[in-house]
Design a protein around this motif. Structure first.
Motif, PDB file in Angstrom:
ATOM      1  N   ASN A  44      68.393  79.424 -52.809  1.00  0.00           N
ATOM      2  CA  ASN A  44      69.259  79.011 -53.985  1.00  0.00           C
ATOM      3  C   ASN A  44      70.022  79.849 -54.828  1.00  0.00           C
ATOM      4  OD1 ASN A  44      67.656  79.809 -55.679  1.00  0.00           O
ATOM      5  ND2 ASN A  44      66.544  77.443 -56.203  1.00  0.00           N
ATOM      6  N   CYS A  69      69.958  68.272 -57.194  1.00  0.00           N
ATOM      7  CA  CYS A  69      69.445  69.589 -58.721  1.00  0.00           C
ATOM      8  C   CYS A  69      68.556  68.753 -59.646  1.00  0.00           C
ATOM      9  CB  CYS A  69      71.083  68.650 -59.174  1.00  0.00           C
ATOM     10  SG  CYS A  69      72.195  69.476 -58.263  1.00  0.00           S
ATOM     11  N   SER A  70      67.439  70.436 -60.549  1.00  0.00           N
ATOM     12  CA  SER A  70      66.491  69.948 -60.838  1.00  0.00           C
ATOM     13  C   SER A  70      66.773  68.589 -61.847  1.00  0.00           C
ATOM     14  CB  SER A  70      66.123  71.381 -61.027  1.00  0.00           C
ATOM     15  OG  SER A  70      67.219  71.926 -61.978  1.00  0.00           O
ATOM     16  N   GLY A  82      69.618  71.121 -63.709  1.00  0.00           N
ATOM     17  CA  GLY A  82      71.911  71.565 -62.749  1.00  0.00           C
ATOM     18  C   GLY A  82      71.462  72.126 -61.823  1.00  0.00           C
ATOM     19  N   PRO A  84      70.629  73.504 -58.319  1.00  0.00           N
ATOM     20  CA  PRO A  84      70.765  73.194 -56.845  1.00  0.00           C
ATOM     21  C   PRO A  84      69.781  73.141 -56.490  1.00  0.00           C
ATOM     22  CG  PRO A  84      72.253  74.676 -56.627  1.00  0.00           C
ATOM     23  CD  PRO A  84      72.438  74.333 -57.661  1.00  0.00           C
TER      24      PRO A  84
END
Length: 179
Positions: A44, A69-70, A82, A84
């Protein structure tokens, strides 16, 4: 039409109805969906790896993946809300059967030192989950162009009454299990 779908409709439904003594065709186990999931891990931070993973998953599945997304920030993992953290593809109908056929007959035989999947990978509802360490077992992936290895998780969702019915269903579809 997929060979496995044809086998399921013409042979397995009747065979399982006799074996488990179902009163209706709707009681026979059937595939609902297959979910292919990849967690990016360290990829990421590198936008090139991020795009390459997405490209690989779309080649493997034949469908564009959704980026996950987190949901919250975790400072120890250096992840913000938010950010990824992975991607996934949900396959249904014809794409699902084609992917399963490719997985069983082409990709699984390419796994090194493969002795079969463990029967303990079923959950309580009868769904089967697989972890693949190298994405290069799929024929669409060229290792030289891929650049790096990543794993993926495959979840096969089966509508059935119990784990035993799901196991028999996948066995009839030539899924390789440990003896």
């Amino acid at each position: 039409m997929s060979v496995l779908l044809d086998l399921y409709k013409n042979v397995l439904v009747n065979k399982m109805m006799k074996e488990f003594k179902y009163s209706s065709v709707m009681e026979v186990p059937r595939l609902i969906k297959i979910v292919v999931n990849v967690g990016f891990g360290s990829a990421n931070y590198d936008k090139k790896k991020f795009n390459k993973v997405i490209e690989n998953i779309s080649l493997i599945s034949g469908q564009k993946p959704i980026i996950t997304c987190s949901r919250k920030s975790i400072s120890n993992f250096k992840i913000r809300r938010g950010f990824p953290v992975g991607c996934k593809v949900t396959l249904r109908r014809k794409l699902m059967w084609n992917f399963l056929e490719k997985l069983i007959f082409i990709s699984i035989p390419r796994i090194r030192d493969f002795r079969g999947f463990n029967k303990k990978s079923f959950d309580k509802q009868g769904n089967f989950n697989i972890g693949v360490k190298e994405h290069t077992i799929f024929p669409e992936i060229d290792y030289e162009k891929s650049g790096f290895l990543h794993g993926l998780d495959i979840s096969i969702n089966i509508l059935s009454g119990c784990v035993n019915e799901s196991f028999v269903f996948l066995t009839y579809l030539f899924f390789p299990f440990c003896k």
